[in-house]
Design an enzyme around this catalytic site. Sequence first.
Site: not given
Length: 238
Positions: A82-83, A150-151, A163, A165, A181
Amino acid sequence: MSMAISIRSSTRPVEVRRLGTVEYLDAWELQRGLVDARVAGGSDALLLLQHPSVYTAGKRTEPHERPADGTPVVDTDRGGKITWHGPGQLVGYPIVGLAEPLDVVNFVRRIEEALIAVCTGLGLDAGRVEGRSGVWLPGDGLRPERKIGAIGIRVSRGTTLHGFALNCDCDLSAFSAIVPCGIADAGVTSLTAELGRRVTVDEVTDAVAARVCDALDGRLAVSGVSVDTYASGVASTQ
């Protein structure tokens, strides 16, 4: 596959699209349409945008990592956990047909390297943390390791979507409602928080576009630790 060559199957330039602010579900629908177009022979694309505030969950998200207050979460088909996305965060969605043999680890490393290069260009000591995805700043005596980029990706029919952020001048308190994450023992930060001045999405968009394209086509060499231990966690394939 050598890091000195392109990871893309196409030799045509990547079409960079700066889209401003786009609702998450609208951007997801756009990505799926672009994947269909790419599979049919269209060009690779890089979408650069911001989202209104939203929580999104990857396929590995655990129940306890979600907001405890019941805040809505969009469940996605990307890898990772989660993000949060929202204003002040630059989101990038590379829609890229990968060269054979598919090398998702290589793709993840190249995206990381691009974001590391952008952060380094601003004067930050950014890098990787072994066993964890994304772009990090090292811990010190006062602060833990802090994630700034983050990926989470998906590969469908040999083509990437979802993708990365990069936190620019976003409200970091939005991360406090979740276990971002899935990492509970480290922090989240932004370019603004680290540099002590406001760094907007607009300030870094051109650099991110250039570095991502450089990394995908092998003009930016990849260095640092191996990501083999976590690449399967941040990528979902079909």
